[in-house]
Design a protein around this motif. Sequence first.
Motif, PDB file in Angstrom:
ATOM      1  N   LYS A 151       0.826  -1.199   0.000  1.00  0.00           N
ATOM      2  CA  LYS A 151       0.000   0.000   0.000  1.00  0.00           C
ATOM      3  C   LYS A 151       0.864   1.255   0.000  1.00  0.00           C
ATOM      4  O   LYS A 151       2.078   1.210   0.214  1.00  0.00           O
ATOM      5  N   THR A 152       0.215   2.392  -0.207  1.00  0.00           N
ATOM      6  CA  THR A 152       0.870   3.706  -0.186  1.00  0.00           C
ATOM      7  C   THR A 152       0.414   4.443   1.062  1.00  0.00           C
ATOM      8  O   THR A 152      -0.775   4.404   1.422  1.00  0.00           O
ATOM      9  N   ILE A 153       1.348   5.103   1.737  1.00  0.00           N
ATOM     10  CA  ILE A 153       1.017   5.817   2.965  1.00  0.00           C
ATOM     11  C   ILE A 153       0.951   7.321   2.684  1.00  0.00           C
ATOM     12  O   ILE A 153       1.699   7.842   1.844  1.00  0.00           O
ATOM     13  N   SER A 154       0.038   8.003   3.368  1.00  0.00           N
ATOM     14  CA  SER A 154      -0.117   9.456   3.179  1.00  0.00           C
ATOM     15  C   SER A 154      -0.291  10.116   4.543  1.00  0.00           C
ATOM     16  O   SER A 154      -0.312   9.449   5.584  1.00  0.00           O
ATOM     17  N   LEU A 155      -0.456  11.436   4.540  1.00  0.00           N
ATOM     18  CA  LEU A 155      -0.582  12.184   5.793  1.00  0.00           C
ATOM     19  C   LEU A 155      -1.774  11.709   6.610  1.00  0.00           C
ATOM     20  O   LEU A 155      -1.719  11.666   7.847  1.00  0.00           O
ATOM     21  N   SER A 156      -2.851  11.299   5.961  1.00  0.00           N
ATOM     22  CA  SER A 156      -4.045  10.864   6.694  1.00  0.00           C
ATOM     23  C   SER A 156      -3.762   9.640   7.563  1.00  0.00           C
ATOM     24  O   SER A 156      -4.416   9.437   8.592  1.00  0.00           O
ATOM     25  N   ASN A 157      -2.791   8.830   7.153  1.00  0.00           N
ATOM     26  CA  ASN A 157      -2.442   7.651   7.934  1.00  0.00           C
ATOM     27  C   ASN A 157      -1.718   8.011   9.222  1.00  0.00           C
ATOM     28  O   ASN A 157      -1.545   7.164  10.105  1.00  0.00           O
ATOM     29  N   LEU A 158      -1.266   9.256   9.337  1.00  0.00           N
ATOM     30  CA  LEU A 158      -0.508   9.700  10.515  1.00  0.00           C
ATOM     31  C   LEU A 158      -1.329  10.607  11.427  1.00  0.00           C
ATOM     32  O   LEU A 158      -0.777  11.227  12.338  1.00  0.00           O
ATOM     33  N   ALA A 159      -2.626  10.699  11.174  1.00  0.00           N
ATOM     34  CA  ALA A 159      -3.463  11.622  11.950  1.00  0.00           C
ATOM     35  C   ALA A 159      -3.357  11.369  13.449  1.00  0.00           C
ATOM     36  O   ALA A 159      -3.283  12.317  14.254  1.00  0.00           O
ATOM     37  N   MET A 162       9.871   5.660   9.383  1.00  0.00           N
ATOM     38  CA  MET A 162      10.296   4.527   8.558  1.00  0.00           C
ATOM     39  C   MET A 162       9.080   3.688   8.210  1.00  0.00           C
ATOM     40  O   MET A 162       8.253   3.391   9.079  1.00  0.00           O
ATOM     41  N   THR A 163       8.964   3.294   6.953  1.00  0.00           N
ATOM     42  CA  THR A 163       7.815   2.501   6.547  1.00  0.00           C
ATOM     43  C   THR A 163       8.183   1.587   5.386  1.00  0.00           C
ATOM     44  O   THR A 163       9.021   1.933   4.548  1.00  0.00           O
ATOM     45  N   ASN A 164       7.550   0.423   5.362  1.00  0.00           N
ATOM     46  CA  ASN A 164       7.744  -0.483   4.232  1.00  0.00           C
ATOM     47  C   ASN A 164       6.713  -0.218   3.136  1.00  0.00           C
ATOM     48  O   ASN A 164       6.645  -0.957   2.157  1.00  0.00           O
ATOM     49  N   CYS A 165       5.927   0.824   3.326  1.00  0.00           N
ATOM     50  CA  CYS A 165       4.940   1.213   2.318  1.00  0.00           C
ATOM     51  C   CYS A 165       5.586   2.159   1.293  1.00  0.00           C
ATOM     52  O   CYS A 165       6.671   2.691   1.507  1.00  0.00           O
ATOM     53  N   SER A 211       2.966  13.121  -1.039  1.00  0.00           N
ATOM     54  CA  SER A 211       2.693  12.735   0.345  1.00  0.00           C
ATOM     55  C   SER A 211       3.892  13.040   1.243  1.00  0.00           C
ATOM     56  O   SER A 211       3.723  13.481   2.392  1.00  0.00           O
ATOM     57  N   ASN A 212       5.083  12.831   0.726  1.00  0.00           N
ATOM     58  CA  ASN A 212       6.295  13.125   1.500  1.00  0.00           C
ATOM     59  C   ASN A 212       6.316  14.592   1.901  1.00  0.00           C
ATOM     60  O   ASN A 212       6.556  14.937   3.070  1.00  0.00           O
ATOM     61  N   ALA A 223      11.070   5.515   3.165  1.00  0.00           N
ATOM     62  CA  ALA A 223      10.071   4.552   2.702  1.00  0.00           C
ATOM     63  C   ALA A 223      10.740   3.284   2.170  1.00  0.00           C
ATOM     64  O   ALA A 223      11.931   3.059   2.346  1.00  0.00           O
ATOM     65  N   ARG A 224       9.925   2.472   1.505  1.00  0.00           N
ATOM     66  CA  ARG A 224      10.375   1.152   1.071  1.00  0.00           C
ATOM     67  C   ARG A 224      11.640   1.225   0.226  1.00  0.00           C
ATOM     68  O   ARG A 224      12.583   0.467   0.438  1.00  0.00           O
ATOM     69  N   THR A 225      11.695   2.147  -0.743  1.00  0.00           N
ATOM     70  CA  THR A 225      12.858   2.204  -1.634  1.00  0.00           C
ATOM     71  C   THR A 225      14.128   2.554  -0.871  1.00  0.00           C
ATOM     72  O   THR A 225      15.210   2.053  -1.191  1.00  0.00           O
ATOM     73  N   TRP A 226      14.015   3.414   0.145  1.00  0.00           N
ATOM     74  CA  TRP A 226      15.199   3.779   0.950  1.00  0.00           C
ATOM     75  C   TRP A 226      15.711   2.559   1.708  1.00  0.00           C
ATOM     76  O   TRP A 226      16.920   2.302   1.754  1.00  0.00           O
TER      77      TRP A 226
END
Length: 739
Positions: A55-63, A84-87, A93-94, A113-116
């Motif tokens: 999945k993709t993470i965005s600001l709403s996931n950090l509310a 840090m996230t595997n998403c 979003s960053n 994120a995942r690529t890092w």
Amino acid sequence: MAILSSTFGQTVEPFEDGNDEGRDGAFRGVWRDELAEQDLAGAFVIQAKHSSADKTISLSNLASELPKIADLHRRGLCDNYVLMTNCRVTGESNAAIVKAIRALGVTDVRVWARTWIEDKLSNSPELRRKVPRVYGLGDLSEILDDRRRQQASAILHALGSSTATFVSTAPYRAALDALDRHRAVVLLGGPTVGKSVIAQMLALGAVDAGGMDVIKATSASEFLEAWNPGNPNRMYWVDDVFGELSAEPSLLDAWSRNMAALLAARAQGNRFVFTSRDYIYREAVQRLKESNVRFWDNARIEVVVSDLTAAERQMILYNHMKLGSQSLDFRSRIKPHLAHVSSLRSFTPGLAYRLGNARFTQLLDPSDRFAVTSFFNDPTAYLDEVIGQLNARDKAAIALLFAAGSELHLPIQDSARARALVVDLGSTLESVPPALESLDGTFVKSEKFPVGATYTFAHPTIREAANRFLQSGVATVASIVRATPFPDLVGQIDLRHPDAIPHKERGRHLIVGEVEGPSVIQAALRHLSGAKGFDGWRAKSDLLELLARRASPDARALFVATGAEYVSEWAKTVVHSRSARRLFGLLQKEQSLPEEARAVALSQLVDAARDLRSSAWTTTEWLTEAEVTEIREEVEGALQYPDDLLQGLSDSYDVESNPDSYLEDYWSTVDELREIFADDEEIVARVNSYESRLEVVTAEVNLMSQYAPWDDDEDHRRDEMKDLQSGESTRSIFDDVDE
């Protein structure tokens, strides 16, 4: 944590899942961001957002995290924030996440994120070595050259799903540290605690980070055959180094005799990974010489499941359930019990693997908390029941594997004996290969070749279960004995009447009993008559152990009557062999000991006692009182003239051999003599004088010595890891196990 410590170059404090106040990790200090050419300082907060879904993470996931970040900043605990996230994280979003967190007063924000994470792992072999489960999650061709990829792939095949489910625990990190410090590690623990998987992960790391060749050996002789002094970049990996179910004298003797080669190989830069059950190791240490014990003890790491943290246990169980072969329905029904299961004293990684494998849980009701608990508390009974439910084809394959000495090669050599065994179990020889294929990865494991394959039991506990299964009467003992070659048979059987076997020893060996005893003795004599070299020596050693510890008086008497020449050979080993002394004591008691062999054994004991090389005469039950008195007088006389006794020892020393081993028999006898003559002050004074002279000889030998062993550091043990900080949990790691 391994990635964070590698990135920040310092210790990151982890916080356990639960009431972490919005922090999965933290540290205070200065970090240099080489990419941005910027120094960041102050209090750092690291928060991880993991998802098992793509999945993709965005600001709403950090509310829910933003108020926590604001509170941490007000308290001076968050100057810099790392997510840090595997998403996946898009550029948009960053930017939104960074802007929102900076608005709370935080100085700097990093979103990794995942690529890092993937870049970090692909560019750092040492980091992959610390987190070895990544080997099972990606494409090896992207990070390893062809030769290393082939070796790593072979190890991964042997591991099966264990790589992806592996959790880097304190025992693994301690083993990694011991391997770096001492170039050798001995992994100890009970059944199913994960010793072999840790060894395999160490091997993967050696291939990747060190570019090493990994040699899988089963004995000292295989190590010697593979050792190339011209190639110092190898790892030798030996499972069950002293025996699979009990300490095997032939293996102990072989490692002792070849200790100099092992030390030389290690000094050149080679590495060694050994595994052993803890009770077998303790038994082995009692039989090894002191100088050899030092090597094994310095490298010892105990894999103690009770020392695993709650988080480690839960992660191990989660991985096996999530990545195993269980259905979604099974995982959903068992989910309420998983936290309880992970806290059981009987929990082990091996049993967690079986719980996640549908082949092992066919009879388990996952909704029944008591049944799930019993799966861990009484694994023997459950495993026996599962094997009992297998079809005739699979049972026959397991029986033939057991009869083959727990290593069966394909294509199978057709023989009347092997065919009779599988027919006895209601199957055919032609059905064995497909049966093994279907059992691969659960009850058995394989090593495939261009032509054929080799199958072994997936774990010693399954071999033990096969033993119990065969003893239940499903096949005649006679068919098993006939189908098994003597070298494979001798270590697996017990020739005593069932009532004569102590309770603690039951289940370790197939009870052949007294009826088939003559057949075994005849097979032994046939094999010994043609066995040469190492094979002959090992067969004699294993047979000696069988007769001394697992045979009836009738079996011993029959062997003596038809194989007296071998008893005479064993007479020459009584000084150093406890099994030989035990056998001679039993034969004397049973009035079966040949006089000629007894005379040879007595001469050996007297000579060693007179030279003060051994005190074995004090623990030899078959000596008469007059013989003990005579030997005692010989020893007292020898102590009167220590110079005569030690004369020539320095001149006879081979300067390239280990000086400790050269004089060990003499030194080990000194303290024993003090105990023997503790009531005689005059003799104790002679012992002290002898010790002083021995110290002079030792100094002379050390000055002459050109021996260059590896310099073992003191055994630096990692301190037991403290439990991670905990609070009232609002989440469970098992929440998404059925998604």
